[in-house]
Scaffold this motif. Structure first.
Motif, PDB file in Angstrom:
ATOM      1  N   TYR A 153       0.837  -1.201   0.000  1.00  0.00           N
ATOM      2  CA  TYR A 153       0.000   0.000   0.000  1.00  0.00           C
ATOM      3  C   TYR A 153       0.873   1.253   0.000  1.00  0.00           C
ATOM      4  CZ  TYR A 153      -2.851  -3.832   1.786  1.00  0.00           C
ATOM      5  OH  TYR A 153      -3.446  -5.048   1.964  1.00  0.00           O
ATOM      6  N   LEU A 154       2.002   1.199   0.723  1.00  0.00           N
ATOM      7  CA  LEU A 154       2.937   2.330   0.713  1.00  0.00           C
ATOM      8  C   LEU A 154       3.538   2.526  -0.673  1.00  0.00           C
ATOM      9  CD1 LEU A 154       4.964   1.769   4.028  1.00  0.00           C
ATOM     10  CD2 LEU A 154       2.981   3.248   3.686  1.00  0.00           C
ATOM     11  N   SER A 155       3.832   1.421  -1.350  1.00  0.00           N
ATOM     12  CA  SER A 155       4.468   1.538  -2.663  1.00  0.00           C
ATOM     13  C   SER A 155       3.495   2.067  -3.709  1.00  0.00           C
ATOM     14  CB  SER A 155       5.048   0.186  -3.099  1.00  0.00           C
ATOM     15  OG  SER A 155       4.030  -0.766  -3.322  1.00  0.00           O
ATOM     16  N   PHE A 156       2.259   1.585  -3.698  1.00  0.00           N
ATOM     17  CA  PHE A 156       1.265   2.088  -4.647  1.00  0.00           C
ATOM     18  C   PHE A 156       0.927   3.555  -4.387  1.00  0.00           C
ATOM     19  CE2 PHE A 156      -0.087  -2.405  -5.566  1.00  0.00           C
ATOM     20  CZ  PHE A 156       0.119  -2.344  -6.938  1.00  0.00           C
ATOM     21  N   ALA A 157       0.976   3.968  -3.135  1.00  0.00           N
ATOM     22  CA  ALA A 157       0.621   5.349  -2.781  1.00  0.00           C
ATOM     23  C   ALA A 157       1.722   6.349  -3.139  1.00  0.00           C
ATOM     24  CB  ALA A 157       0.306   5.436  -1.293  1.00  0.00           C
ATOM     25  N   GLY A 158       2.904   5.853  -3.507  1.00  0.00           N
ATOM     26  CA  GLY A 158       4.000   6.761  -3.841  1.00  0.00           C
ATOM     27  C   GLY A 158       4.835   7.175  -2.651  1.00  0.00           C
TER      28      GLY A 158
END
Length: 376
Positions: free
Chosen positions: A140-145
């Motif tokens: 989720y952190l990676s998709f959120a940028g």
């Protein structure tokens, strides 16, 4: 306690959902963990254990009760529906569609209890092309940028030690959403569906970075922004004894004080110097910081407002006078284990404070007590 009359059926496991319902339980909600027979919440099995259950489970599930139901069986479904008739809130963290396949989705529960507030905490929410995909905090952190911006300028992204998406993006918005729905129900008399996506929650955290990109197409870079290591005034430095000191001297008055203590008044005009100059400042400040121990630097800064702090270990943190004053580490009594230390309650209410009033339940401890035919 403010939530004393609220009954919550908690089908969630591990961290995000249980953290949300822990907050509700700490302020008086009757939180009933509905667990699978034999295994229950997977967090029970984590190490280290205090008894049969993990230390993490004891912390997250204090003040709660446990009921074992097999939701795949007709009997378990029937019992859950009877419990839902008398509940105020249901919290679950399955992937979208799981509860519907069990015959216990929102529409079904709403038909037996129109006042029910149903909160689903998922990775990507109930809609969109990724709704059914699996994931964890790091995803989720990676998709959120956000993950792309964490770490040193020339290094790879750094995984945070605490679960930002699980708690900040999921558990806290879920708790707020439930409370908002309870408040609105006082007016309308109706419940509603609370859809919480952990990825959505993380994106909402990007308030110091994303608005600049959305308005001016300013692309933030890892280790180059004001609050992620790009400035000498907001950084971590190593001391002579291989400890670390955090500097947050963002404002001119704090930066001035900091520069005076380290004996470099010539740095004062360079607070907002260009990036290449910030690198030079950081190098020179690191050389200076390496000349004294952490204790020596803390003594020099003890009466100076410069937003300087030690990077504490857990051992040091739990003994810190501010932590003690705020009661963020609490000693509670356990019927079997005796005195147990737990994380305290972060929300302080002046008139109706939260409490740790009961220990985490054994698997199925309250099954007989709380089944529909046995409740008074």
């Amino acid at each position: 306690m403010p939530l004393k009359s609220v009954r919550v059926l908690d089908l969630s496991r591990l961290l995000p959902g249980p953290y949300c319902t822990m907050l509700l339980a700490d302020f008086g909600a009757e939180v009933i963990k509905v667990e699978e027979p034999s295994k229950g919440d997977y967090a029970r099995a984590y190490e280290p254990k205090l008894d049969d259950d993990s230390a993490m489970f004891h912390s997250l599930n204090r003040n709660k009760k446990s009921v074992c139901l097999d939701l795949k069986s007709p009997e378990g479904k029937h019992e859950f529906l009877k419990m839902a008739e008398e509940a105020d809130v249901v919290v679950e963290s399955f992937r979208p569609g799981v509860m519907e396949r069990l015959g216990l989705g929102y529409e079904t529960l709403k038909s037996v209890n129109p006042r029910l507030i149903y909160c689903a905490v998922t990775g990507y929410g109930q809609t969109g092309p990724y709704a059914d995909k699996p994931g964890h905090d790091i995803n989720y952190l990676s998709f959120a940028g956000l993950l792309n911006l964490m770490g040193e300028k020339d290094g790879k992204p750094v995984v945070p030690a605490a679960q930002i998406a699980d708690i900040g993006g999921g558990a806290l918005p879920a708790a707020v959403g439930i409370l908002l729905a309870l408040l609105e129900r006082e007016k309308s008399g109706k419940g509603q569906f609370v859809d919480v996506s952990m990825m959505d929650g993380v994106i909402s955290w990007l308030q110091t970075l994303l608005p600049d990109y959305l308005s001016a197409n300013t692309v933030p870079k890892r280790g180059e922004e004001m609050l992620n290591g790009g400035r000498a005034c907001y950084a971590v430095y190593e001391t002579k004894d291989e400890r670390f000191i955090a500097v947050g001297a963002l404002e001119p008055k704090f930066w001035k004080n900091f520069c005076e203590v380290i004996g470099r008044r010539d740095f004062i005009p360079l607070l907002e110097a260009p990036l290449h100059e910030q690198y030079r400042l950081k190098y020179e400040i690191q050389v200076i910081m390496s000349e004294k121990t952490l204790a020596e630097w803390l003594e020099l800064f003890s009466d100076v407002e410069a937003c300087v702090s030690p990077v504490l270990t857990f051992e040091e943190m739990i003994e810190h006078p501010q932590v003690a004053a705020r009661e963020m580490i609490r000693t509670v009594n356990h019927a079997v284990l005796g005195s147990v230390k737990q994380i305290g309650i972060p929300i302080k209410l002046s008139e109706t404070p939260g409490e740790i009033y009961s220990q985490a339940p054994k698997l199925g401890e309250h099954t007989h007590e709380l089944k529909a035919g046995n409740r008074t």
